[in-house]
Design a protein around this motif. Structure first.
Motif, PDB file in Angstrom:
ATOM      1  N   GLU A  16       0.843  -1.321  -0.034  1.00 37.59           N
ATOM      2  CA  GLU A  16      -0.115  -0.147   0.225  1.00 37.59           C
ATOM      3  C   GLU A  16       1.203   0.948   0.110  1.00 37.59           C
ATOM      4  OE1 GLU A  16      -3.291   0.486  -0.676  1.00 37.59           O
ATOM      5  OE2 GLU A  16      -4.023  -1.217   0.139  1.00 37.59           O
ATOM      6  N   ALA A  17       1.710   1.349   0.639  1.00 40.94           N
ATOM      7  CA  ALA A  17       2.755   2.082   0.907  1.00 40.94           C
ATOM      8  C   ALA A  17       3.367   2.498  -0.238  1.00 40.94           C
ATOM      9  CB  ALA A  17       4.514   2.514   1.812  1.00 40.94           C
ATOM     10  N   ILE A  18       3.779   1.332  -1.353  1.00 36.88           N
ATOM     11  CA  ILE A  18       4.403   1.686  -2.432  1.00 36.88           C
ATOM     12  C   ILE A  18       3.107   2.817  -3.402  1.00 36.88           C
ATOM     13  CG2 ILE A  18       4.851   0.789  -5.321  1.00 36.88           C
ATOM     14  CD1 ILE A  18       6.268  -1.290  -2.691  1.00 36.88           C
ATOM     15  N   ALA A  19       1.790   1.876  -3.083  1.00 39.14           N
ATOM     16  CA  ALA A  19       0.749   2.183  -4.078  1.00 39.14           C
ATOM     17  C   ALA A  19       0.901   3.828  -3.893  1.00 39.14           C
ATOM     18  CB  ALA A  19      -0.644   1.415  -4.216  1.00 39.14           C
ATOM     19  N   ALA A  20       0.795   4.365  -2.691  1.00 40.76           N
ATOM     20  CA  ALA A  20       0.820   5.623  -2.300  1.00 40.76           C
ATOM     21  C   ALA A  20       2.437   6.626  -2.982  1.00 40.76           C
ATOM     22  CB  ALA A  20       0.939   6.229  -0.976  1.00 40.76           C
ATOM     23  N   LYS A  21       3.300   5.577  -2.515  1.00 42.22           N
ATOM     24  CA  LYS A  21       4.207   6.336  -3.898  1.00 42.22           C
ATOM     25  C   LYS A  21       3.319   7.025  -5.478  1.00 42.22           C
ATOM     26  CE  LYS A  21       9.665   6.668  -5.126  1.00 42.22           C
ATOM     27  NZ  LYS A  21       8.873   6.685  -5.818  1.00 42.22           N
ATOM     28  N   THR A  22       3.695   5.654  -5.358  1.00 44.94           N
ATOM     29  CA  THR A  22       2.873   6.169  -7.272  1.00 44.94           C
ATOM     30  C   THR A  22       1.964   7.290  -7.360  1.00 44.94           C
ATOM     31  OG1 THR A  22       3.360   3.682  -7.013  1.00 44.94           O
ATOM     32  CG2 THR A  22       2.177   5.064  -9.394  1.00 44.94           C
ATOM     33  N   GLN A  23       1.548   7.574  -6.471  1.00 48.03           N
ATOM     34  CA  GLN A  23      -0.505   8.673  -6.415  1.00 48.03           C
ATOM     35  C   GLN A  23       0.779   9.990  -6.417  1.00 48.03           C
ATOM     36  OE1 GLN A  23      -3.370   7.740  -4.518  1.00 48.03           O
ATOM     37  NE2 GLN A  23      -3.287   9.826  -3.075  1.00 48.03           N
ATOM     38  N   GLY A  24       2.103  10.414  -5.911  1.00 49.64           N
ATOM     39  CA  GLY A  24       2.572  11.342  -5.414  1.00 49.64           C
ATOM     40  C   GLY A  24       2.301  11.748  -3.738  1.00 49.64           C
ATOM     41  N   THR A  25       1.804  10.669  -3.330  1.00 51.79           N
ATOM     42  CA  THR A  25       1.784  11.185  -1.893  1.00 51.79           C
ATOM     43  C   THR A  25       2.142  10.250  -0.787  1.00 51.79           C
ATOM     44  OG1 THR A  25      -0.121  11.921  -0.052  1.00 51.79           O
ATOM     45  CG2 THR A  25      -0.526   9.781  -1.270  1.00 51.79           C
ATOM     46  N   PHE A  26       2.104  11.004   0.634  1.00 50.58           N
ATOM     47  CA  PHE A  26       3.483  10.362   1.770  1.00 50.58           C
ATOM     48  C   PHE A  26       3.438   8.582   1.776  1.00 50.58           C
ATOM     49  CE2 PHE A  26       2.519  14.427   4.022  1.00 50.58           C
ATOM     50  CZ  PHE A  26       4.168  14.875   3.910  1.00 50.58           C
ATOM     51  N   GLY A  27       4.692   8.299   1.332  1.00 48.69           N
ATOM     52  CA  GLY A  27       4.586   6.020   0.947  1.00 48.69           C
ATOM     53  C   GLY A  27       3.835   6.090   2.711  1.00 48.69           C
ATOM     54  N   VAL A  28       3.063   5.628   2.476  1.00 49.17           N
ATOM     55  CA  VAL A  28       2.597   5.302   3.963  1.00 49.17           C
ATOM     56  C   VAL A  28       1.302   4.283   3.653  1.00 49.17           C
ATOM     57  CG1 VAL A  28       2.144   4.525   6.212  1.00 49.17           C
ATOM     58  CG2 VAL A  28       3.780   7.133   5.649  1.00 49.17           C
ATOM     59  N   GLY A  29       1.154   3.092   3.577  1.00 47.58           N
ATOM     60  CA  GLY A  29       0.357   2.056   3.899  1.00 47.58           C
ATOM     61  C   GLY A  29       0.102   1.655   4.867  1.00 47.58           C
ATOM     62  N   GLY A  30      -1.382   0.911   5.686  1.00 50.18           N
ATOM     63  CA  GLY A  30      -1.743  -0.234   6.680  1.00 50.18           C
ATOM     64  C   GLY A  30      -2.900  -0.746   6.265  1.00 50.18           C
ATOM     65  N   LEU A  31      -3.482  -1.410   6.965  1.00 48.50           N
ATOM     66  CA  LEU A  31      -4.372  -2.278   6.997  1.00 48.50           C
ATOM     67  C   LEU A  31      -4.864  -2.818   8.118  1.00 48.50           C
ATOM     68  CD1 LEU A  31      -3.056  -6.361   6.545  1.00 48.50           C
ATOM     69  CD2 LEU A  31      -1.409  -4.617   6.093  1.00 48.50           C
ATOM     70  N   MET A  32      -6.421  -2.975   8.466  1.00 44.43           N
ATOM     71  CA  MET A  32      -7.298  -3.324   9.870  1.00 44.43           C
ATOM     72  C   MET A  32      -7.562  -5.059   9.900  1.00 44.43           C
ATOM     73  SD  MET A  32     -10.912  -2.497  10.841  1.00 44.43           S
ATOM     74  CE  MET A  32      -9.723  -0.327  12.074  1.00 44.43           C
ATOM     75  N   LEU A  33      -7.239  -5.377  10.847  1.00 43.07           N
ATOM     76  CA  LEU A  33      -7.596  -6.876  11.081  1.00 43.07           C
ATOM     77  C   LEU A  33      -8.428  -7.669  11.819  1.00 43.07           C
ATOM     78  CD1 LEU A  33      -3.293  -8.487  10.279  1.00 43.07           C
ATOM     79  CD2 LEU A  33      -5.102  -8.263   8.497  1.00 43.07           C
ATOM     80  N   ASP A  34      -9.130  -8.636  11.390  1.00 37.37           N
ATOM     81  CA  ASP A  34     -10.275  -9.115  13.196  1.00 37.37           C
ATOM     82  C   ASP A  34      -9.392  -9.306  13.796  1.00 37.37           C
ATOM     83  OD1 ASP A  34     -10.269 -10.949  11.594  1.00 37.37           O
ATOM     84  OD2 ASP A  34     -12.483 -11.302  11.093  1.00 37.37           O
ATOM     85  N   GLN A  35      -9.866 -10.223  14.505  1.00 43.09           N
ATOM     86  CA  GLN A  35      -9.215 -10.712  16.012  1.00 43.09           C
ATOM     87  C   GLN A  35      -9.247 -12.619  15.704  1.00 43.09           C
ATOM     88  OE1 GLN A  35     -12.835 -10.813  15.092  1.00 43.09           O
ATOM     89  NE2 GLN A  35     -13.648 -11.712  16.883  1.00 43.09           N
ATOM     90  N   HIS A  36      -9.312 -13.030  13.943  1.00 50.83           N
ATOM     91  CA  HIS A  36      -8.941 -13.993  13.621  1.00 50.83           C
ATOM     92  C   HIS A  36      -7.584 -13.454  12.476  1.00 50.83           C
ATOM     93  CE1 HIS A  36     -12.176 -15.387  15.777  1.00 50.83           C
ATOM     94  NE2 HIS A  36     -13.742 -15.299  15.079  1.00 50.83           N
ATOM     95  N   GLY A  37      -7.542 -12.812  12.097  1.00 47.74           N
ATOM     96  CA  GLY A  37      -6.800 -12.457  10.839  1.00 47.74           C
ATOM     97  C   GLY A  37      -6.873 -12.115   9.955  1.00 47.74           C
ATOM     98  N   ASN A  38      -8.200 -12.291   9.484  1.00 46.38           N
ATOM     99  CA  ASN A  38      -8.366 -11.619   8.715  1.00 46.38           C
ATOM    100  C   ASN A  38      -8.555 -10.213   8.104  1.00 46.38           C
ATOM    101  OD1 ASN A  38     -10.479 -14.216   7.393  1.00 46.38           O
ATOM    102  ND2 ASN A  38     -11.287 -13.429   9.659  1.00 46.38           N
ATOM    103  N   VAL A  39      -8.000 -10.415   7.195  1.00 46.89           N
ATOM    104  CA  VAL A  39      -7.715  -8.432   6.456  1.00 46.89           C
ATOM    105  C   VAL A  39      -9.262  -7.560   5.656  1.00 46.89           C
ATOM    106  CG1 VAL A  39      -7.232  -7.184   4.783  1.00 46.89           C
ATOM    107  CG2 VAL A  39      -6.141  -9.063   5.323  1.00 46.89           C
ATOM    108  N   LEU A  40      -9.624  -6.745   6.822  1.00 49.08           N
ATOM    109  CA  LEU A  40     -10.629  -6.110   6.831  1.00 49.08           C
ATOM    110  C   LEU A  40     -10.713  -5.500   5.593  1.00 49.08           C
ATOM    111  CD1 LEU A  40     -11.727  -6.136  10.648  1.00 49.08           C
ATOM    112  CD2 LEU A  40     -12.473  -7.548   8.798  1.00 49.08           C
ATOM    113  N   GLN A  41      -9.636  -4.496   5.696  1.00 45.82           N
ATOM    114  CA  GLN A  41      -9.388  -3.609   4.352  1.00 45.82           C
ATOM    115  C   GLN A  41      -7.898  -3.155   4.469  1.00 45.82           C
ATOM    116  OE1 GLN A  41      -9.962  -1.949   2.584  1.00 45.82           O
ATOM    117  NE2 GLN A  41     -11.888  -0.531   2.490  1.00 45.82           N
ATOM    118  N   SER A  42      -7.398  -2.440   3.368  1.00 41.79           N
ATOM    119  CA  SER A  42      -6.019  -1.532   3.703  1.00 41.79           C
ATOM    120  C   SER A  42      -6.172  -0.797   2.430  1.00 41.79           C
ATOM    121  CB  SER A  42      -5.563  -2.860   2.406  1.00 41.79           C
ATOM    122  OG  SER A  42      -5.556  -3.612   1.270  1.00 41.79           O
TER     123      SER A  42
END
Length: 409
Positions: free
Chosen positions: A19-45
């Motif tokens: 996600e950080a690399i995608a941010a860099k490509t967009q020309g914004t701060f190169g930072v990314g993240g994701l949200m996981l539930d209590q089982h490790g499922n990726v809810l959103q990035s």
């Protein structure tokens, strides 16, 4: 749709790095993240969206803040999501003060990859969280994780802070992934900061009150806030004439689930441009300041995006960087997480030194802390906020304005 699952810190950080690399490509701060539930499922990035199309889009659009607002928006739609204490945010960069405050206000957990020695909440790499007000440090210690990076390079570190949640089987980060998170941010930071410094100096700004009522800038202002340009004071000296606008927004803030705060934006000529409440019932981090600074930035973005260079130049002449005007808060900061988020978001809005002739850019009407306590909170902030931006909230000087708001507080 099947949810993607990750039960390994390394794999989760790799998603954040992508996600950080995608941010860099967009020309914004190169930072990314994701949200996981209590089982490790990726809810959103998500990734940083401060800059879009080469323009400042939203100074508050950091990955963690956007993930938290996404979470609240999904719950409002009726989606069955776990409670915040069962959610883990994984971020490629140590959260800034705004995002740290938002995480603490919501009660989320966070796993952090790369350090940020300038604006990160763990800027001193001690996991003692002395940048936070004392009443928030234990909560951060229990919820902010800095997993070990195994190796011998300068990216290596021992684990610190909270232990990552138990669903993570692997709890370390590889040196190459850590290096990627650091380098992508470093490769974008200076370039994006420059976009905050291309606005015109105060002496080159033009008074929007001189524009005809049908002008596109005036129409856009009035569409955003119908009372725009109906109040004017001596520059940087809000007076009792601002009280009705603040009081109206304070009442709406209470209707929207807030404690009765409101924030006004005055330009360098003393014109009222915006005065907004929060929307805390929609999201526990949509404070009056977050709504106001976002609205002003997006107003400028909408006027400039797709416009000719001459039209963009005109917008910059009449709608300057907020550092040349004044933010007026109905209520001053307290020692809570939402106020800490607001301080950080203010820093993300200013994103550089204040003009020497406008040191009281951040003003409030009603104090919620003794002046010395508020000064101590600001003095403890990470280096960017205390040494570069020099955040110094000050009470308005006009006693009549203080009196007018004291009646409704």
């Amino acid at each position: 749709m099947a949810l993607k699952k990750t039960i390994d810190v390394q794999a989760a950080v790799a998603i954040a790095a992508a996600e950080a690399i995608a941010a860099k490509t967009q020309g914004t701060f190169g930072v990314g993240g994701l949200m996981l539930d209590q089982h490790g499922n990726v809810l959103q990035s998500l990734h940083n969206n401060v800059v879009k199309d080469g323009l400042i889009f939203d100074p508050t659009a950091h990955g963690e803040r956007q993930l938290i607002d996404w979470y609240y928006a999904e719950r409002a739609k009726g989606r069955d999501l776990p409670a915040p204490q069962d959610i883990t945010i994984v971020t490629s960069l140590d959260p800034c003060c705004m995002c740290a405050g938002a995480i603490l206000a919501g009660g989320f957990n966070v796993v952090v990859a790369a350090p940020d020695k300038s604006a990160g909440i763990n800027y001193d790499n001690s996991a003692s969280f002395t940048a936070l007000p004392e009443n928030l440090r234990a909560q951060a210690g229990d919820s902010f994780s800095y997993p070990a990076i195994l190796g011998s390079s300068l990216y290596a570190r021992a684990s610190m802070g909270a232990t990552p949640k138990s669903f993570f089987i692997g709890k370390t980060i590889s040196e190459p992934t850590q290096a990627l998170c650091s380098l992508v941010f470093e490769a974008t930071s200076a370039e994006v900061m420059e976009k905050f410094n291309i606005d015109l100096p105060q002496k080159a700004l033009k008074d929007p009150a001189t524009l005809p009522a049908g002008h596109a800038i005036v129409r856009a202002l009035k569409q955003q806030y119908p009372d725009a340009l109906t109040y004017r004071c001596t520059p940087h000296q809000p007076d009792a004439g601002l009280a009705p606008f603040l009081r109206q927004a304070m009442a709406r803030d209470r209707e929207h689930g807030g404690a009765g705060d409101a924030v006004a934006v005055l330009d360098s000529f003393g014109n009222l441009l915006l005065c907004m409440p929060g929307r805390m019932a929609q999201s526990g981090i949509r404070s009056a300041f977050m709504e106001t600074t976002r609205a002003y930035a997006q107003l400028r973005y909408k006027l400039m995006n797709g416009a000719t260079p001459a039209q963009q130049d005109e917008v910059r002449h009449y709608l300057g960087h907020p550092k040349d005007g004044t933010f007026v808060f109905a209520k001053g900061p307290d020692a809570g997480a939402v106020s800490f988020m607001n301080l950080g978001a203010y820093g993300s809005t200013i994103e550089g030194p204040l003009p020497l002739k406008n040191p009281a850019q951040f003003q409030y009407v009603l104090p919620t802390l003794p002046e010395a306590e508020l000064a101590a909170i600001c003095a403890a902030l990470p280096p960017l906020y205390r040494n570069i931006i020099r955040i110094r909230p000050t009470q308005v000087a006009d006693a009549a304005l203080v009196g007018a708001l004291s009646e409704v507080a």
